[in-house]
Design a protein around this motif. Structure first.
Motif, short mmCIF file in Angstrom:
data_model
loop_
_atom_site.label_atom_id
_atom_site.label_comp_id
_atom_site.label_asym_id
_atom_site.label_seq_id
_atom_site.Cartn_x
_atom_site.Cartn_y
_atom_site.Cartn_z
N PRO A 74 0.90 -1.21 0.08
CA PRO A 74 0.15 0.03 0.05
C PRO A 74 0.78 1.33 0.02
O PRO A 74 0.45 2.36 -0.47
N THR A 75 2.18 1.09 0.72
CA THR A 75 2.83 2.24 0.75
C THR A 75 3.39 2.55 -0.84
O THR A 75 3.29 3.84 -1.08
N TYR A 76 4.02 1.57 -1.39
CA TYR A 76 4.26 1.93 -2.77
C TYR A 76 3.26 2.50 -3.79
O TYR A 76 3.55 3.25 -4.58
N ARG A 77 1.96 1.77 -3.49
CA ARG A 77 0.94 2.20 -4.42
C ARG A 77 0.58 3.74 -4.04
O ARG A 77 0.37 4.51 -4.96
N ALA A 78 0.42 4.28 -2.81
CA ALA A 78 0.25 5.36 -2.36
C ALA A 78 1.34 6.36 -2.95
O ALA A 78 0.83 7.64 -3.42
N ILE A 79 2.68 6.03 -2.69
CA ILE A 79 3.57 7.17 -3.45
C ILE A 79 3.54 7.31 -4.94
O ILE A 79 3.23 8.41 -5.45
N ALA A 80 3.12 6.24 -5.68
CA ALA A 80 2.92 6.23 -7.15
C ALA A 80 1.63 7.35 -7.38
O ALA A 80 1.60 8.04 -8.28
N LEU A 81 0.52 6.94 -6.50
CA LEU A 81 -0.67 7.67 -7.03
C LEU A 81 -0.53 9.18 -6.51
O LEU A 81 -1.05 9.96 -7.31
N ARG A 82 0.32 9.38 -5.48
CA ARG A 82 0.50 10.85 -5.00
C ARG A 82 1.40 11.50 -5.87
O ARG A 82 1.14 12.77 -6.24
N THR A 83 2.16 10.83 -6.41
CA THR A 83 3.12 11.47 -7.67
C THR A 83 2.46 11.82 -8.84
O THR A 83 2.54 12.93 -9.20
N ILE A 84 1.48 10.83 -9.35
CA ILE A 84 0.68 11.03 -10.63
C ILE A 84 -0.32 12.21 -10.29
O ILE A 84 -0.69 12.91 -11.24
N GLY A 85 -0.95 12.38 -9.09
CA GLY A 85 -1.95 13.18 -8.57
C GLY A 85 -1.44 14.68 -8.62
O GLY A 85 -2.00 15.44 -9.26
N MET A 86 0.00 14.83 -8.21
CA MET A 86 0.61 16.11 -7.99
C MET A 86 0.75 16.47 -9.38
O MET A 86 0.82 17.63 -9.62
N ALA A 87 1.32 15.66 -10.40
CA ALA A 87 1.61 16.09 -11.56
C ALA A 87 0.31 16.42 -12.35
O ALA A 87 0.47 17.45 -13.27
N ALA A 88 -0.71 15.55 -12.10
CA ALA A 88 -1.83 16.05 -12.88
C ALA A 88 -2.21 17.62 -12.36
O ALA A 88 -3.00 18.27 -13.00
N ALA A 89 -2.38 17.76 -11.18
CA ALA A 89 -2.60 19.00 -10.43
C ALA A 89 -1.84 20.17 -10.96
O ALA A 89 -2.54 21.04 -11.32
N VAL A 90 -0.60 19.95 -10.86
CA VAL A 90 0.32 21.11 -11.39
C VAL A 90 -0.09 21.08 -12.85
O VAL A 90 -0.09 22.35 -13.36
N THR A 91 -0.14 20.30 -13.53
CA THR A 91 -0.61 20.70 -15.10
C THR A 91 -1.74 21.29 -15.31
O THR A 91 -1.64 22.28 -16.31
N ILE A 92 -2.64 21.10 -14.74
CA ILE A 92 -4.15 21.67 -14.75
C ILE A 92 -3.90 23.07 -14.11
O ILE A 92 -4.27 24.11 -14.94
N THR A 93 -3.21 23.41 -13.22
CA THR A 93 -2.94 24.75 -12.43
C THR A 93 -2.28 25.48 -13.57
O THR A 93 -2.57 26.69 -13.82
N ASP A 94 -1.23 25.05 -14.30
CA ASP A 94 -0.39 25.71 -15.10
C ASP A 94 -0.99 25.98 -16.38
O ASP A 94 -0.82 27.31 -17.10
N ALA A 95 -1.95 24.98 -16.90
CA ALA A 95 -2.68 25.57 -18.05
C ALA A 95 -3.90 26.64 -17.69
O ALA A 95 -3.83 27.58 -18.47
N LEU A 96 -4.44 26.67 -16.61
CA LEU A 96 -5.26 27.77 -16.41
C LEU A 96 -4.57 29.15 -16.15
O LEU A 96 -5.06 30.03 -16.27
#
Length: 295
Positions: free
Chosen positions: A75-97
């Motif tokens: 669960p730890t490694y899955r959470a880290i991977a999802l956290r990284t992908i989620g942050m990358a998506a959030a940054v991408t949306i923020t920069d686009a706006l």
């Protein structure tokens, strides 16, 4: 004299056969790309199927799915991977706006001198060190930093977002913003002005023109910028260390720890394959949307 004659014959042969000249020009960089870049990726995927002997610490080159099973089963490694992908998506949306109105103003409204000034301001942060920019934001967002000082000076309480995921989101969005603005500006600048006039003549309002004309034609630039912001956030590990709080590890931090401290290169290679797979899927989708036209 013989070398001059040979040079002339070679020049004449290349002039008569342009395809031969093109091949001679492209072979060295293509060879470097295949041997160094693609070769390193192949070696990475091969290493991911190896393991480390628990007794000797040496790499066991017997093929196994142990590393991938460990990643999927934790669960730890899955959470880290999802956290990284989620942050990358959030940054991408923020920069686009943030980047879209700024790039539109530069490309369609600003005059030549103001456009050059704004473009220089966009690129100016890239001339400084990455670490210097991250440390600057670390000082701004710290408990006794500039942000809390400014809030206290107008009677507001401390925000206290230093060393948190909010801090990482702000720093990532700032650092990668130029990589979103630049391709968006290029795509918006390519839109012929006659299309705006035609839309206006047909009675379309501003939002309808944006939805039917501007957005579809600038979509390749938007997707191209998102490739940069998404991939750069996905592979970063320095910002989480400097401005992230407890439990803010990214994929890069796990890879770094297993390469250096744990000395488990096969597991690091398996975990590093996650962003590569995600980016391969993302690039496939981006290619279908025509992002390569704006890069």
């Amino acid at each position: 004299m013989a070398s001059i004659t040979l040079h002339r014959r070679l020049s004449a042969a290349l002039w008569r056969r342009p395809s031969l000249a093109l091949t001679a020009t492209l072979v060295p960089p293509l060879a470097w790309f295949v041997l160094i870049y693609l070769g390193a990726l192949v070696l990475l995927f091969i290493t991911a199927f190896w393991s480390v002997d628990a007794l000797t610490g040496e790499i066991d080159r017997t093929w196994t799915f142990e590393n991938f099973s460990r990643i999927l089963g934790s669960p730890t490694y899955r959470a880290i991977a999802l956290r990284t992908i989620g942050m990358a998506a959030a940054v991408t949306i923020t920069d686009a706006l943030i980047a879209y109105p700024f790039a539109f103003f530069m490309a369609r409204i600003a005059g030549p001198k103001l456009r050059v000034t704004l473009l220089t301001l966009v690129l100016l942060p890239l001339w400084s060190s990455y670490l210097a920019r991250v440390y600057a934001w670390r000082l701004i967002l710290a408990h006794d930093g500039v942000l809390n000082w400014a809030l206290n000076s107008i009677g507001l309480p401390d925000l206290d977002i230093g060393y948190s995921r909010w801090a990482m989101w702000i720093v990532f969005s700032y650092i990668w913003l130029p990589f979103m603005i630049t391709p968006l500006y290029t795509a918006l600048e390519r839109i012929p002005h006659s299309l705006f006039e035609a839309s206006e003549d047909l009675g379309a309002r501003s939002w309808r023109t944006f939805g039917r004309v501007v957005l579809p034609l600038s979509l390749p630039g938007l997707v191209a910028g998102s490739i940069f912001t998404f991939s750069l956030t996905l592979g970063d590990y320095i910002t989480p260390v400097l401005v992230g709080g407890p439990g803010s590890d990214f994929i890069g931090n796990v890879v770094y720890a297993n390469v250096g401290i744990a000395n488990n290169v096969p597991f690091a290679a398996a975990y590093a394959a996650i962003p590569l797979i995600v980016m391969a899927l993302y690039l496939t989708l981006a290619r279908r949307l025509g992002a390569s036209d704006a890069m």
